[in-house]
Design a protein around this motif. Sequence first.
Motif, PDB file in Angstrom:
ATOM      1  N   GLY A 112       0.769  -1.233   0.000  1.00 28.58           N
ATOM      2  CA  GLY A 112       0.000   0.000   0.000  1.00 28.58           C
ATOM      3  C   GLY A 112       0.801   1.284   0.000  1.00 28.58           C
ATOM      4  O   GLY A 112       0.223   2.366   0.111  1.00 28.58           O
ATOM      5  N   ASN A 113       2.127   1.222  -0.146  1.00 26.17           N
ATOM      6  CA  ASN A 113       2.953   2.430  -0.201  1.00 26.17           C
ATOM      7  C   ASN A 113       2.806   3.091  -1.558  1.00 26.17           C
ATOM      8  O   ASN A 113       2.969   2.443  -2.597  1.00 26.17           O
ATOM      9  CB  ASN A 113       4.425   2.072   0.049  1.00 26.17           C
ATOM     10  CG  ASN A 113       4.613   1.454   1.406  1.00 26.17           C
ATOM     11  OD1 ASN A 113       4.333   2.072   2.424  1.00 26.17           O
ATOM     12  ND2 ASN A 113       5.073   0.209   1.425  1.00 26.17           N
ATOM     13  N   GLU A 114       2.507   4.393  -1.551  1.00 29.25           N
ATOM     14  CA  GLU A 114       2.288   5.119  -2.793  1.00 29.25           C
ATOM     15  C   GLU A 114       3.612   5.483  -3.469  1.00 29.25           C
ATOM     16  O   GLU A 114       4.600   5.776  -2.808  1.00 29.25           O
ATOM     17  CB  GLU A 114       1.492   6.403  -2.538  1.00 29.25           C
ATOM     18  CG  GLU A 114       0.099   6.177  -2.028  1.00 29.25           C
ATOM     19  CD  GLU A 114       0.014   6.104  -0.506  1.00 29.25           C
ATOM     20  OE1 GLU A 114      -1.064   5.757  -0.012  1.00 29.25           O
ATOM     21  OE2 GLU A 114       1.020   6.388   0.185  1.00 29.25           O
ATOM     22  N   PHE A 115       3.572   5.483  -4.805  1.00 28.73           N
ATOM     23  CA  PHE A 115       4.675   5.981  -5.623  1.00 28.73           C
ATOM     24  C   PHE A 115       4.088   6.436  -6.952  1.00 28.73           C
ATOM     25  O   PHE A 115       2.972   6.057  -7.308  1.00 28.73           O
ATOM     26  CB  PHE A 115       5.759   4.903  -5.828  1.00 28.73           C
ATOM     27  CG  PHE A 115       5.282   3.668  -6.544  1.00 28.73           C
ATOM     28  CD1 PHE A 115       5.467   3.522  -7.907  1.00 28.73           C
ATOM     29  CD2 PHE A 115       4.655   2.635  -5.847  1.00 28.73           C
ATOM     30  CE1 PHE A 115       5.042   2.370  -8.566  1.00 28.73           C
ATOM     31  CE2 PHE A 115       4.231   1.480  -6.494  1.00 28.73           C
ATOM     32  CZ  PHE A 115       4.420   1.349  -7.854  1.00 28.73           C
ATOM     33  N   CYS A 116       4.808   7.284  -7.667  1.00 26.94           N
ATOM     34  CA  CYS A 116       4.297   7.822  -8.922  1.00 26.94           C
ATOM     35  C   CYS A 116       5.151   7.386 -10.097  1.00 26.94           C
ATOM     36  O   CYS A 116       6.363   7.242  -9.985  1.00 26.94           O
ATOM     37  CB  CYS A 116       4.258   9.341  -8.876  1.00 26.94           C
ATOM     38  SG  CYS A 116       3.000   9.979  -7.755  1.00 26.94           S
ATOM     39  N   ILE A 117       4.490   7.196 -11.229  1.00 25.08           N
ATOM     40  CA  ILE A 117       5.150   6.939 -12.495  1.00 25.08           C
ATOM     41  C   ILE A 117       4.866   8.139 -13.393  1.00 25.08           C
ATOM     42  O   ILE A 117       3.718   8.431 -13.722  1.00 25.08           O
ATOM     43  CB  ILE A 117       4.636   5.634 -13.164  1.00 25.08           C
ATOM     44  CG1 ILE A 117       4.822   4.436 -12.230  1.00 25.08           C
ATOM     45  CG2 ILE A 117       5.340   5.421 -14.504  1.00 25.08           C
ATOM     46  CD1 ILE A 117       6.256   4.141 -11.857  1.00 25.08           C
TER      47      ILE A 117
END
Length: 126
Positions: A112-117
Amino acid sequence: MTMILRHLTVDSSEPYELARFWSEVTGWPLSDEDVPGDDEVLVEAPSPVPGLLFIRVPEAKSAKNRLHIDWVPDERTRDEEVDRLTALGAKLFEDHRTREGMGWVTMQDPEGNEFCIERSTIERNA
């Protein structure tokens, strides 16, 4: 006086499994010293990039991350990378792509850790 960023540390319920996911995402290897069941597992980044260190904690993630990583694909487009990461087990969290091809995608890793592409290097140079 200066400082060097050594690791980005991520709390995890299953450090080895989450580190394996991120190793697949980045193409960076796990530390030779780490084995399944370890409480700390390192994904070794190429110098001078900081490694990703996953450490076991007893509590589950309960809120949106206050800090996250923005990734720029180097060998694929943003959308191809989103598809690849979804196949690896990431989830789409927020879609900020525009009709004109701009924007980014916020995803979540298996814990559930957010990251962006973001758009790829090729897309940015086009």
